[in-house]
Scaffold this active site. Sequence first.
Site, PDB file in Angstrom:
ATOM      1  N   CYS A  50      -1.908  -8.619 -27.729  1.00  0.00           N
ATOM      2  CA  CYS A  50      -3.226  -9.200 -27.616  1.00  0.00           C
ATOM      3  C   CYS A  50      -4.167  -8.745 -28.554  1.00  0.00           C
ATOM      4  O   CYS A  50      -5.297  -9.516 -28.677  1.00  0.00           O
ATOM      5  CB  CYS A  50      -3.800  -8.747 -26.153  1.00  0.00           C
ATOM      6  SG  CYS A  50      -4.342  -6.987 -26.025  1.00  0.00           S
ATOM      7  N   GLU A 760      -6.810 -11.863  -1.239  1.00  0.00           N
ATOM      8  CA  GLU A 760      -6.667 -12.457  -0.024  1.00  0.00           C
ATOM      9  C   GLU A 760      -7.686 -13.408   0.333  1.00  0.00           C
ATOM     10  O   GLU A 760      -7.810 -14.494   1.159  1.00  0.00           O
ATOM     11  CB  GLU A 760      -6.861 -11.059   1.102  1.00  0.00           C
ATOM     12  CG  GLU A 760      -6.601 -11.397   2.572  1.00  0.00           C
ATOM     13  CD  GLU A 760      -6.873 -10.242   3.421  1.00  0.00           C
ATOM     14  OE1 GLU A 760      -6.463  -9.111   2.980  1.00  0.00           O
ATOM     15  OE2 GLU A 760      -7.180 -10.338   4.729  1.00  0.00           O
ATOM     16  N   ARG A 838     -12.656  -2.063  10.898  1.00  0.00           N
ATOM     17  CA  ARG A 838     -11.147  -1.135  10.982  1.00  0.00           C
ATOM     18  C   ARG A 838     -11.448   0.287  10.475  1.00  0.00           C
ATOM     19  O   ARG A 838     -11.016   1.202  10.778  1.00  0.00           O
ATOM     20  CB  ARG A 838     -10.295  -1.635   9.631  1.00  0.00           C
ATOM     21  CG  ARG A 838      -9.072  -1.219   9.668  1.00  0.00           C
ATOM     22  CD  ARG A 838      -8.108  -1.670   8.794  1.00  0.00           C
ATOM     23  NE  ARG A 838      -7.123  -2.489   9.383  1.00  0.00           N
ATOM     24  CZ  ARG A 838      -6.178  -2.397  10.100  1.00  0.00           C
ATOM     25  NH1 ARG A 838      -5.608  -1.289  10.455  1.00  0.00           N
ATOM     26  NH2 ARG A 838      -5.560  -3.615  10.697  1.00  0.00           N
ATOM     27  N   GLU A1219      -0.138  -0.607   3.646  1.00  0.00           N
ATOM     28  CA  GLU A1219      -1.433   0.296   3.246  1.00  0.00           C
ATOM     29  C   GLU A1219      -1.488   1.712   3.708  1.00  0.00           C
ATOM     30  O   GLU A1219      -1.929   2.403   3.197  1.00  0.00           O
ATOM     31  CB  GLU A1219      -2.493  -0.417   4.195  1.00  0.00           C
ATOM     32  CG  GLU A1219      -2.690  -1.917   3.771  1.00  0.00           C
ATOM     33  CD  GLU A1219      -3.475  -2.796   4.704  1.00  0.00           C
ATOM     34  OE1 GLU A1219      -4.555  -3.055   4.401  1.00  0.00           O
ATOM     35  OE2 GLU A1219      -2.882  -2.965   5.867  1.00  0.00           O
TER      36      GLU A1219
HETATM   37  S1  FES Z   1      -2.878  -7.433 -22.555  1.00  0.00           S
HETATM   38 FE1  FES Z   1      -2.741  -6.421 -24.264  1.00  0.00          FE
HETATM   39  S2  FES Z   1      -2.906  -4.549 -23.820  1.00  0.00           S
HETATM   40 FE2  FES Z   1      -3.586  -5.442 -21.975  1.00  0.00          FE
END
Ligand code: FES
Length: 1287
Positions: A50, A760, A838, A1219
């Site tokens: 990324c 949710e 809850r 949970e």
């Molecule tokens: S998408 Fe590259 S480190 Fe998170």
Amino acid sequence: MTLLTYLRRKLGLTGTKLGCAEGGCGACTVMISKFHPHLKCIVHHAVNACLAPVCSLHHCAVITVDGIGTVASRLHPVQERIAKAHGSQCGFCTPGMVMSMYTLLRNNPEPSMVDIEEAFQGNLCRCTGYRPILEGYKTFAKVLDFGLWYCALEDPTVLNQMYDPSKFIPLDPTQEVIFPPELLNLGKQPPRQMKFKGERVLWIQPSTLTELLDLKSHYPESKLVVGNTEVGIEMKFKNLLYPVILAPAYISELNSVQHTKQGIVFGAACTLTLLGEVLRDAVAKLPTYQTEVFKAILEQLRWFAGKQIRNVAAIGGNIMTASPISDLNPVFMAAACKLTTMSKDERRVLKMDDNFFPGYRKTALKPEEILLSIEIPYTKKGQYFSAFKQSPRQEDDIAIVTCGMNVVFKEGSNIVEKILLSFGGMAPTTVIPKTTCKKLIGSAWNEKLLEDACASLAEEMVLPPSAPGGMVPYRRTLTLSLFFKFYLTVKHYLAVDLQHENVTVEDVKPDYSSATELFHKDSPSSVQLFQAVPPGQSSEDFVGRPIMHLSALKQATGEAVYCDDIPCYENELHLALITSTKAHAHILSIDTGEAMTVPGVVAFVFAKDIPGSNITGPAFYDESVLAEKMVTCVGHIVGAVVADTQAHAQRAAKVVKITYDELKPIISIQVSTCFTMTITSLSLSFYIIGEIHIGGQEHFYLETNCTVAVPKGEDGEMELFVSTQTASKTQALVAKALGVPANRIVCRVKRMGGGFGGKESRSIILSTVVAVAASKVKRPVRCMLDRDEDMLVTGGRHPFLGRYKVGYMTSGKIIALDVTFYANAGNSKDLSFSIVERALFHMENSYNIPHVCGTGYMCKTNLPSNTAFRGFGGPQGMMVAESWMSDVALACGIPSYEVRRMNLYNEGDLTPFNQRLEQFTIGKCWEECLDISNYMKRQGAVEEFNRQHRWTKRGLSIIPTKFGISFTSVFLNQAGALVHIYTDGSVLLTHGGTEMGQGLHTKMVQVASRALGIPCSKIFISETSTNTVANTSPTAASASSDLNGMAVYNACQTLLQRLEPYKVKNPKGSWEDWVNAAYFDRVNLSANGFYKTPDLGYNFDSNSGRAFNYFSYGVSCSEVEIDCLTGRQKTLHTTIVMDVGKSLNPAIDIGQVEGAFMQGLGLFTLEELHYSPQGSLLTRGPGMYKIPAFGDIPVELQVSLLRDSPNDKAIFSSKAVGEPPLFMAASVFYAIKDAITAARSESGLSGPFRLDSPATSERIRNACEDRFTKLCPPAEPGTYTPWAVRV
Ligand code: FES
Ligand SMILES: Cc1cc2nc3c(=O)[nH]c(=O)nc-3n(C[C@H](O)[C@H](O)[C@H](O)COP(=O)(O)OP(=O)(O)OC[C@H]3O[C@@H](n4cnc5c(N)ncnc54)[C@H](O)[C@@H]3O)c2cc1C
Ligand code: FES
């Protein structure tokens, strides 16, 4: 363009995932190999795709998860082992894990455990709790250590092995893909200049230093980029644009390493990995006194980011970024390193002192100059050097305060000749406290010097109370605490070294010596215990067996398809949200003029474009799809841009100008006068009034929210592919917004990369906008939110304030409780009502309190609406309970485990909501937990440890949990299933639940397999969709296996009844024979099943009726160690005993227990959302918001599923597990509180004290009051505007 975008969008290789786009999660890890022209060999590195610009990869080979193995052909051992060791739940992090391990093995086929742990410093997982990943990969380690430190296996009904490592495919390094010879040849040729011209950026890779200097003089505003780990972030998240980029990665002068008489000179483009390797080598070879600075740098590098970042980030990049929290700059400055800079006309040598950083992110370099190299000096005899870094999380985190400390003594004495201290995190630049340093020259290294130094540092290292980053008293205290550590460390060395000179210097007292130790944590070890299936159970009946998650192998090869992996439609468009920057304001105007000029923009979507209704909301219609006249939180969705690419859409969205008329926002829980002491009418001799605040939590599912909407072109039909826990609600609210009947909308969910409650209801806010856009442009539209957008718009766990009054007897027995909860609901109701409800249902946790009064408030604020999150208010309610429990124990002076035990419920007791506790197993869990954790022995050892250590303390705690199972909204307790049997005997199963990693589909296949009496391999689940099972409840409340399991079972029973005549007719026939016979006899081989939980319905007015179908129980014990000087903590031991009934699948259940525990550990000790006083979320990604990492696993972790505890209220006697175990992490919080209690007693403090959640290093340090904290008092509240407010 980043490598990740190129892989996913251009090549369609979607195995590599996008989790954050900022190098913080590791989901995008790939291996890059290249011939290193200076090292003259091929190097393999794990990197973050990324952040890697494609342009930087010339001559590199890239290997991704898709390339090393597939399910159909051949699995690579790293893919097989993570899957079979149950290390993949939702699977979104798995490809990144696989590639980190793969790269390690390519470099070192027999790694040590330390190597393995280091390889994962840059990878996050939100599901598994990490233990199974490490466990699976330990099998590659040179020394196999399974850490089986508890052995209860004389009992043959107890098992502790969930897979068989002896069956793993062996690793054969000779079979790996080779480095392409053509690249090798190219790499050996002399480099030549390269240019890449993009839409907005010119990328030039010069081949020589002269070329680089020419270019820099021609383009003085250009940026040098090596690792892009800083520039990449600036361009993506800070909206900065650098039109010319110069990449000096291949210039030899910038990559060289030279050993000189004075030290080692590193070229500025040397990576941090190379820096580490060279320094390690020097430390091993040179006399120890020469390498003091090197050792300090190595210690900083240990905690510097993750391996993927260190592999690409350059030394020069760290210096030139001039970050005030750089880890290396304080060390370089304290070591007085020399920097060589160059321009076309000049070469300069600059001393790295505080003149080098003239201001925030500024350096002394001229625009046309570059940094050529840095010289790191050797140290000499009589010189001592240390570096320290304190960050919220130990691994892969930026510093709160970081420093380098350097002292030189007059020969043969303890008299200071020179001292240089340098701090990061204490000013807009790295700073030197010059006055303090000056004062200490000529002083003897003794207590007086310490006192003078602290007094002077406290005066000199000041921060304004509203300083960015907050934590002002803590940061100031740290400067003193870290100096104290340095003082003790040097004192010890002096005592040893000066002995030879016949000078006596008192050594550090034994109880102080742990303060000088560097952070160390042993490799984790663990054991998991579960019950064997009964003897005689058919080998084809998989219920109760630890079978692997059915998608795990596909997840490990990258073949599992998530929403954004769906190939792009030919005419598809991308959407970006336009969100509010104000927390509370009238919208005056929206100007899209500039945005329209961005290339590729196709349309804008605003409220007026909604064809149906703009009113929406999952439980109450109190929200709008798109804000029209008013915004009520930062991140409120006002509109959207649709464009040809995501980059264009996002660029356009950022330049849409909205003008506002601002109103005063309400950000924090408004504690009003409604806190009433109704209990005072009872005559109480002893009572405590207390308060605890529990911070919110970001879901941080690794896969952010994503929707692809595909209009079908006729009758208003639309198909939605969504990452959601709630297919039916998505369908309903999209239909409402589009103004079409629900039968035109199909919502399909294959799998999610984690949900935890965050999908949710809040996923719908994105799906609706995407659907509206698709309906407007009549083309498919896709949007996967970036991590920062997801964190900004979707809300999280409700922060809670609990106020209580508790009456008790001196024996520790609690007799009355009045508690009030205030939950920060955000700007809409969403599910807050049920969440507060809850919390109230869990306000007494597992304790029998005769008189109870509880009140809950939903506080409406100008924050994004908070929502469901694993536990759904239950953990907050129980956390408050444990706070008063801890107060009572401290007030009575009785060990907390005794007070907890004496107040526990017993079988048959009634809860405050009049539900009788049947099959109550907490007592059993408690005894087993005490027993297998060796609690009593541990207690003695902790006390002994604390007597012997002044600055390190240990604490111990044991905590129960009781969690009610059912949706409290009765109508949601229903489920459906649809089962088709095809004529070849294969079965297609669908049910109402969605798969988000929790193994629901695997369990449902197990249920159908037992019900139909056929192997799991004949049954397949493709997806969840609204056109197969209608009107489904969200996959939530831990009840999905119970509800859908019964629906599946019922459908199977119907089919079995239909097949029965053919079985009778042909008893020796096979499944396929019966199916075929029935088919030719024209029998319907499709059936749906339905289930609703019987006898539910609690009435608040009459306090009658059953709120829950049953309860899940558990007990956990944890031991921790805290560093009283820094607040750093480590969990030494955790034992969890969990009642999951008769487990359907122990591997999945243990995975849920461990994953929930680690998520709870994050909630109660680490994760902090910071909001500005104006309501803007400041923590919008993994860089700022820290979830637990590998290093946070307890050193010893033991999980035992309670045996012989069948549950007659759910499918095959199982129990819900999603949970309930989250709260088990409260044992870590209260163990920390126990350790702080011990630290406080050293300062004469005793009795109850307030500790809010999370127990971060800041809170721990501030609570351990001592001589240093006294020198750094907090500013008077109300006299300043804080950087962040508690919400
Ligand atoms: S998408 Fe590259 S480190 Fe998170
Ligand atoms: C996930 C993550 C974790 C991180 N963790 C840490 C951490 O723990 N501690 C820490 O201190 N930092 C951390 N950082 C910050 C960053 O990694 C470091 O500052 C790194 O050393 C930058 O190097 P780079 O090569 O990637 O820089 P680049 O992004 O390539 O460049 C950074 C800056 O330096 C300039 N520059 C680079 N080389 C030269 C040169 N030779 N002459 C002139 N200017 C030059 C560039 O023009 C640019 O302005 C982290 C970053 C990320 C993304
Ligand atoms: S399995 Fe790791 S994030 Fe889900």
